[in-house]
Design an enzyme around this catalytic site. Structure first.
Site, short mmCIF file in Angstrom:
data_model
loop_
_atom_site.label_atom_id
_atom_site.label_comp_id
_atom_site.label_asym_id
_atom_site.label_seq_id
_atom_site.Cartn_x
_atom_site.Cartn_y
_atom_site.Cartn_z
N GLU A 181 5.10 7.02 -21.71
CA GLU A 181 4.42 6.39 -20.57
C GLU A 181 3.06 7.05 -20.33
O GLU A 181 2.09 6.41 -19.94
CB GLU A 181 5.31 6.55 -19.32
CG GLU A 181 4.72 5.96 -18.07
CD GLU A 181 5.63 6.13 -16.86
OE1 GLU A 181 6.79 5.69 -16.90
OE2 GLU A 181 5.15 6.71 -15.86
N SER A 212 7.30 11.20 -15.26
CA SER A 212 8.10 10.73 -16.40
C SER A 212 7.23 10.64 -17.64
O SER A 212 6.20 9.95 -17.62
CB SER A 212 8.67 9.34 -16.12
OG SER A 212 9.37 9.36 -14.90
N ARG A 251 5.70 -0.77 -15.89
CA ARG A 251 4.75 0.33 -16.19
C ARG A 251 3.70 -0.14 -17.21
O ARG A 251 3.29 0.61 -18.10
CB ARG A 251 5.47 1.57 -16.74
CG ARG A 251 6.62 2.05 -15.89
CD ARG A 251 6.18 2.77 -14.63
NE ARG A 251 7.33 3.41 -14.02
CZ ARG A 251 8.07 2.87 -13.04
NH1 ARG A 251 7.74 1.68 -12.55
NH2 ARG A 251 9.10 3.52 -12.55
P1 FAD Z 1 -5.12 9.46 -14.45
O1 FAD Z 1 -4.04 10.34 -14.92
O2 FAD Z 1 -6.40 10.09 -14.03
O3 FAD Z 1 -5.37 8.29 -15.44
C1 FAD Z 1 -4.29 7.58 -16.02
C2 FAD Z 1 -4.86 6.48 -16.93
O4 FAD Z 1 -5.56 5.53 -16.16
C3 FAD Z 1 -5.85 7.02 -17.94
O5 FAD Z 1 -5.73 6.26 -19.11
C4 FAD Z 1 -7.20 6.76 -17.29
O6 FAD Z 1 -8.26 6.63 -18.20
C5 FAD Z 1 -6.94 5.46 -16.55
N1 FAD Z 1 -7.71 5.30 -15.31
C6 FAD Z 1 -7.65 6.11 -14.23
N2 FAD Z 1 -8.43 5.61 -13.25
C7 FAD Z 1 -9.01 4.50 -13.75
C8 FAD Z 1 -9.95 3.55 -13.23
N3 FAD Z 1 -10.45 3.65 -12.00
N4 FAD Z 1 -10.33 2.54 -14.03
C9 FAD Z 1 -9.84 2.41 -15.29
N5 FAD Z 1 -8.96 3.27 -15.84
C10 FAD Z 1 -8.54 4.30 -15.07
N6 FAD Z 1 4.02 6.98 -11.78
C11 FAD Z 1 4.75 5.93 -11.32
O7 FAD Z 1 4.47 4.78 -11.69
N7 FAD Z 1 5.78 6.11 -10.46
C12 FAD Z 1 6.14 7.32 -9.99
O8 FAD Z 1 7.05 7.44 -9.20
C13 FAD Z 1 5.41 8.46 -10.46
N8 FAD Z 1 5.74 9.70 -10.08
C14 FAD Z 1 5.06 10.78 -10.56
C15 FAD Z 1 5.44 12.07 -10.15
C16 FAD Z 1 4.75 13.17 -10.60
C17 FAD Z 1 5.17 14.55 -10.17
C18 FAD Z 1 3.65 13.01 -11.47
C19 FAD Z 1 2.85 14.20 -11.93
C20 FAD Z 1 3.27 11.74 -11.89
C21 FAD Z 1 3.97 10.61 -11.44
N9 FAD Z 1 3.63 9.31 -11.85
C22 FAD Z 1 4.33 8.23 -11.37
C23 FAD Z 1 2.52 9.09 -12.80
C24 FAD Z 1 1.13 9.02 -12.10
O9 FAD Z 1 1.13 9.66 -10.87
C25 FAD Z 1 0.66 7.58 -11.91
O10 FAD Z 1 0.64 6.89 -13.12
C26 FAD Z 1 -0.72 7.51 -11.26
O11 FAD Z 1 -1.05 6.18 -10.96
C27 FAD Z 1 -1.82 8.10 -12.14
O12 FAD Z 1 -3.00 8.17 -11.36
P2 FAD Z 1 -4.21 9.11 -11.72
O13 FAD Z 1 -5.32 8.78 -10.80
O14 FAD Z 1 -3.76 10.53 -11.74
O15 FAD Z 1 -4.54 8.62 -13.17
P1 NAP Z 2 16.90 8.12 -10.26
O1 NAP Z 2 16.96 7.60 -8.87
O2 NAP Z 2 17.64 9.36 -10.63
O3 NAP Z 2 17.28 6.98 -11.29
C1 NAP Z 2 17.27 7.20 -12.71
C2 NAP Z 2 16.73 5.97 -13.39
O4 NAP Z 2 17.59 4.89 -13.14
C3 NAP Z 2 15.38 5.61 -12.84
O5 NAP Z 2 14.47 5.82 -13.87
C4 NAP Z 2 15.49 4.17 -12.38
O6 NAP Z 2 14.65 3.29 -13.11
C5 NAP Z 2 16.89 3.75 -12.72
N1 NAP Z 2 17.54 3.20 -11.49
C6 NAP Z 2 18.12 3.91 -10.48
N2 NAP Z 2 18.64 3.06 -9.57
C7 NAP Z 2 18.39 1.81 -10.02
C8 NAP Z 2 18.68 0.51 -9.52
N3 NAP Z 2 19.34 0.34 -8.39
N4 NAP Z 2 18.24 -0.55 -10.23
C9 NAP Z 2 17.57 -0.39 -11.37
N5 NAP Z 2 17.26 0.82 -11.90
C10 NAP Z 2 17.68 1.91 -11.24
O7 NAP Z 2 15.35 8.35 -10.67
P2 NAP Z 2 14.33 9.49 -10.27
O8 NAP Z 2 13.94 10.20 -11.47
O9 NAP Z 2 14.83 10.26 -9.08
O10 NAP Z 2 13.09 8.62 -9.79
C11 NAP Z 2 13.16 7.83 -8.64
C12 NAP Z 2 12.13 6.73 -8.70
O11 NAP Z 2 10.82 7.29 -8.81
C13 NAP Z 2 12.31 5.82 -9.92
O12 NAP Z 2 12.00 4.51 -9.56
C14 NAP Z 2 11.30 6.35 -10.91
O13 NAP Z 2 10.80 5.35 -11.77
C15 NAP Z 2 10.20 6.88 -10.00
N6 NAP Z 2 9.52 8.00 -10.66
C16 NAP Z 2 8.61 7.72 -11.62
C17 NAP Z 2 7.92 8.73 -12.26
C18 NAP Z 2 6.86 8.41 -13.28
O14 NAP Z 2 6.13 9.29 -13.65
N7 NAP Z 2 6.76 7.19 -13.73
C19 NAP Z 2 8.18 10.05 -11.94
C20 NAP Z 2 9.14 10.31 -10.98
C21 NAP Z 2 9.81 9.27 -10.33
P3 NAP Z 2 13.08 3.01 -12.76
O15 NAP Z 2 12.39 4.22 -13.24
O16 NAP Z 2 12.81 1.81 -13.58
O17 NAP Z 2 12.95 2.79 -11.32
#
Ligand code: FAD
Ligand code: NAP
Length: 339
Positions: A335, A239, A165
């Site tokens: 994050e 998250s 991340r």
């Molecule tokens: P924004 O929120 O608009 O921006 C995020 C940051 O990036 C800000 O600092 C902004 O200035 C910068 N930015 C945006 N666009 C640009 C650009 N073109 N150039 C330079 N900087 C830029 N993330 C995960 O990694 N994994 C997940 O599974 C995941 N699940 C999510 C589930 C939900 C329900 C929600 C609400 C969020 C989740 N996220 C997850 C977080 C999010 O969706 C991601 O980080 C996504 O990439 C953000 O995109 P955005 O366009 O909305 O960015």
């Molecule tokens: P989950 O499956 O309930 O798992 C809980 C946590 O355990 C996750 O954060 C995941 O880490 C870790 N995990 C589970 N299985 C694993 C494996 N086999 N090896 C290593 N790590 C493991 O998680 P969840 O909340 O439903 O989310 C599912 C996936 O979507 C995850 O990968 C999560 O990162 C992603 N997600 C991200 C966001 C966001 O905003 N960043 C939001 C929702 C979901 P990791 O997170 O490192 O994968």
């Protein structure tokens, strides 16, 4: 190009925070961006680049900056070889639509990243990841506009310094570039990743007998819809915290004290802890303070039940951080990008 003043941002961030941008502009090409950024009246005003607003929290009522919404569209196949297809996407394309485009064309590699909100341009920012796959696994290069000299620069994978991340754009290059397009190297022959989380179980429940990238994508969408709050219904940014990494000794000590602790060994002799579990053990899961809360199904997600302010959500995140530190001696890191 329409430049708006005191523009409301409530509908432009998935937390639904009612902040206001001093200036707001939507731009749909690199040329338009350069034209705007050359305007003397905006040169010295800070810029906030906005995609889908799904990974940020506005903590101020008025953002004293230009919010620049990146609307660059277009998806194109740029070349292919025996094993790969190289596809370039404009930064303003919706991420999930891009995933669907790849699945329709049978380009494999990002099916596990289905249904992540936001736009393509923000993907490299935090090297988006889910279900064992990260953007860096299929990343080829990106184009970004340097805000200092308005020159376009190409970043390859090494230059992006991807981590968990993380990328250079969250560290030393923070606020210095606008990512304008991203090129992905997708696979003609898929490698399926189904062992993470509940994917296998869901595929079974769906009655899938022959694996495909479309089936995996559908399974991921089903799991996500059942577990995660839909921002259209309850404000959230996914998250709020990263999963912390601790060294093996620290993990062993924690395991003695908390036998049920969840840990995933990493290659670097560290162990990744599930931050959601730590937060839950501190009693935060489902807690509501005013209109800000910790989600009742996934404690990693902070939610806005209505009219919470960004400051209230930030303060709640600080209380969560403090109690995890006190109980486990582990420092959580946010994050979500705070403004
Ligand atoms: P924004 O929120 O608009 O921006 C995020 C940051 O990036 C800000 O600092 C902004 O200035 C910068 N930015 C945006 N666009 C640009 C650009 N073109 N150039 C330079 N900087 C830029 N993330 C995960 O990694 N994994 C997940 O599974 C995941 N699940 C999510 C589930 C939900 C329900 C929600 C609400 C969020 C989740 N996220 C997850 C977080 C999010 O969706 C991601 O980080 C996504 O990439 C953000 O995109 P955005 O366009 O909305 O960015
Ligand atoms: P989950 O499956 O309930 O798992 C809980 C946590 O355990 C996750 O954060 C995941 O880490 C870790 N995990 C589970 N299985 C694993 C494996 N086999 N090896 C290593 N790590 C493991 O998680 P969840 O909340 O439903 O989310 C599912 C996936 O979507 C995850 O990968 C999560 O990162 C992603 N997600 C991200 C966001 C966001 O905003 N960043 C939001 C929702 C979901 P990791 O997170 O490192 O994968």
């Amino acid at each position: 190009m329409i430049i708006l003043e005191n523009h409301p941002l409530g509908k432009l961030n998935t937390f639904g925070i009612d902040a206001v941008a001093r200036f707001y502009v939507e731009l749909s090409s690199t040329e338009q961006m350069k034209e705007f950024l050359q305007k003397p009246e905006f040169k010295n005003i800070p810029k906030l680049i906005l995609g889908g607003g799904s990974n940020l929290l506005f903590t101020k009522q008025v953002l004293d900056c230009v919010v620049l919404k990146n609307n660059i569209r277009g998806i194109n196949k740029v070349r292919e070889d025996k094993e790969h297809v190289y596809v370039r996407s404009g930064a303003g394309e919706n991420w999930h639509n891009f995933v669907m485009y790849c699945i329709e064309h049978n380009y494999a590699g990002i099916e596990n990243l289905s249904l992540i909100p936001g736009n393509v341009g923000a993907g490299p920012m935090q090297n988006i990841g889910a279900y064992g796959v990260e953007l860096k696994d299929v990343f080829q290069e990106l184009e970004a506009l340097n805000l200092a000299d308005l020159k376009t620069e190409i970043f390859n994978r090494e230059q992006c310094e991807f981590g968990y991340r993380e990328s250079v754009f969250k560290k030393q290059a923070r606020n210095k570039y606008i990512i304008t397009s991203v090129t992905f190297c997708l696979n003609k022959t898929p490698t399926f990743h189904t062992s993470y989380g509940a994917i296998n179980q869901e595929l079974e429940a769906m009655g899938v007998s022959e694996l495909s990238i479309a089936a995996i994508s559908q399974a991921v969408c089903n799991i996500r819809r059942s577990k995660l709050p839909d921002p259209a219904v309850i404000g959230n940014a996914g998250s709020f915290f990263k999963n912390p990494e601790v060294d093996e000794q620290k993990f062993a000590a924690l395991k003695t004290q908390f036998p049920a602790i969840v840990g995933y060994p990493l290659d670097n002799k560290k162990v990744k802890l599930a931050a959601g579990w730590l937060i839950e053990q501190c009693g935060w899961k489902g807690k509501i303070l005013g209109e800000a809360g910790v989600h009742d199904k996934q404690a990693l997600v902070l939610v806005n039940y209505g009219k919470a302010t960004g400051k209230e959500l930030y303060d709640l995140s600080q209380r969560v951080l403090d109690s995890v530190k006190e109980k486990f001696g582990v420092e959580l890191e946010r994050e979500v990008n705070i403004y």
